[in-house]
Design an enzyme around this catalytic site. Structure first.
Site, mmCIF file in Angstrom:
data_model
loop_
_atom_site.group_PDB
_atom_site.id
_atom_site.type_symbol
_atom_site.label_atom_id
_atom_site.label_comp_id
_atom_site.label_asym_id
_atom_site.label_seq_id
_atom_site.Cartn_x
_atom_site.Cartn_y
_atom_site.Cartn_z
ATOM 1 N N HIS A 1 5.800 4.304 12.798
ATOM 2 C CA HIS A 1 5.788 4.438 11.212
ATOM 3 C C HIS A 1 6.675 5.518 10.981
ATOM 4 C CE1 HIS A 1 3.833 4.012 7.003
ATOM 5 N NE2 HIS A 1 4.210 5.217 7.151
ATOM 6 N N ASN B 1 9.467 4.875 3.017
ATOM 7 C CA ASN B 1 9.446 4.403 4.444
ATOM 8 C C ASN B 1 10.899 3.676 4.663
ATOM 9 O OD1 ASN B 1 6.266 3.928 5.301
ATOM 10 N ND2 ASN B 1 6.382 3.953 3.039
ATOM 11 N N CYS C 1 4.007 10.116 0.250
ATOM 12 C CA CYS C 1 2.567 10.393 0.234
ATOM 13 C C CYS C 1 2.251 11.267 -0.827
ATOM 14 C CB CYS C 1 2.159 11.026 1.571
ATOM 15 S SG CYS C 1 0.649 11.712 1.636
ATOM 16 N N ARG D 1 0.787 -1.301 0.139
ATOM 17 C CA ARG D 1 -0.004 0.233 0.004
ATOM 18 C C ARG D 1 0.838 1.134 0.132
ATOM 19 N NH1 ARG D 1 -0.820 4.889 2.270
ATOM 20 N NH2 ARG D 1 -0.357 4.058 4.384
ATOM 21 N N ASP D 2 1.512 1.301 1.139
ATOM 22 C CA ASP D 2 2.067 2.809 1.118
ATOM 23 C C ASP D 2 3.303 2.813 0.355
ATOM 24 O OD1 ASP D 2 3.308 5.186 1.974
ATOM 25 O OD2 ASP D 2 3.251 4.572 4.145
ATOM 26 N N HIS E 1 9.512 7.473 8.071
ATOM 27 C CA HIS E 1 9.666 7.690 6.684
ATOM 28 C C HIS E 1 11.190 8.167 6.764
ATOM 29 C CE1 HIS E 1 6.076 7.385 3.899
ATOM 30 N NE2 HIS E 1 5.551 7.290 5.138
#
Length: 302
Positions: free
Chosen positions: A212, A254, A245, A13-14, A214
């Site tokens: 989480h 990430n 994003c 996903r990310d 980055h």
């Protein structure tokens, strides 16, 4: 110091949502299969967002319908509002497994929240706290990620008190887990220690916490280590260090799953993933995307 952790793989996903090219559904499913084969047991696989906003996630329902039905694997679908939750719920029921978890998001700044999902902080809290009991009623767990918790690309510094307030509201609404996300990669270890300490004090010892990070400014792995030292037992990472994003200018990817696993292996911290299999998945995905991926460990000699 935590001696065993869970890794939540967010690459499907990310990791893919910020790619210029939209990967075919079959390729995304093949990536998920390779990650499961490498030992991933909790994966963020799709987001239920408007395809006009994030076209890379337009095939969310098709991906979920074809996921391996394994009892030992937990699937997360990102949900930003009630419409997204409706879609997540629709993947379940009858003979359909669907997603196991609704990954809810509250952005910790008004400007970024309005650009990311059309919500101020107050609106995000209201929407999220309404979605938690509904997800539970449908048999899903509900986690809440506080996005831009370490800084906003438009407003700059985010007050720690605001992050703590959001975490407290999520906990009181029944969230199963709360994650703090450094969406743009501005945090440093001392800030990680302080913020997770404040949140832990606010939500109590029973609440599961997740981190989480980055790696925009090359502090991601250092921040992960600080989170472990602060007692956080679940870390997000993305295969190859992909991510970013679409609504946060210049946000980096990430922390790479391979880099995190190397750190954990060499530090004698237990987890479920196999580094060699991850490097193989990295090389395969790099061929699919037509470039070498950012992960430092995958680039280094064995």
């Amino acid at each position: 110091m935590i001696r065993a952790i869970d890794i939540c793989e967010v690459g499907p996903r990310d990791g893919l949502q910020n790619e210029a090219d939209v990967l075919p559904t079959a390729t995304r499913l093949a990536l998920i299969g390779r990650l499961i084969g490498a030992g991933a047991r909790r994966l963020e696989v799709v987001s239920f967002v408007h395809p006009g906003r994030v076209p890379q996630m337009a095939d969310a329902e098709a991906v979920v319908a074809a996921l391996p039905d394994r009892a030992d694997v937990h699937y997360i679908g990102l949900v930003l509002n009630m419409r997204g939750l409706d879609r997540a719920i629709a993947t379940r029921g009858g003979n359909k497994r669907g997603v196991d978890e609704a990954g809810l998001v509250v952005v910790a700044s008004d400007t970024f929240g309005q650009r990311n999902q059309g919500q101020t902080v107050a609106q995000g809290i209201a929407e999220t706290t309404a979605m938690i009991p509904r997800a539970h009623a449908e048999g899903m767990t509900a986690s809440v990620t506080i996005s831009a918790a370490f800084g906003c690309p438009f407003e700059g510094v985010v007050p720690a008190e605001r992050v703590v307030m959001i975490a407290r509201e999520a906990a009181q609404a029944g969230a199963d887990e709360i994650a703090l996300a450094d969406t743009i990669g501005v945090g440093v270890p001392v800030q990680v220690t302080d913020l997770f300490g404040r949140v832990r004090e606010a939500v109590g010892p029973a609440m599961r916490l997740r981190a989480h990070f980055h790696d925009t400014r090359s502090t991601g792995i250092a921040n992960a280590w600080a989170a472990l030292k602060a007692g956080v037992a679940t870390l997000d990472s993305s295969i190859g260090g992909l991510g970013g994003c679409p609504f946060a200018p210049r946000a980096g990817g990430n922390i790479a799953t391979e880099d995190l696993v190397y750190l954990l292996d060499r530090s004698d911290i237990a987890h479920s993933l196999d580094l060699a299999a991850l490097v193989a998945a990295n090389r395969w995905l790099g061929r699919e995307l037509g470039r070498e991926l950012p992960s430092r460990v995958a680039r280094a000699a064995p």
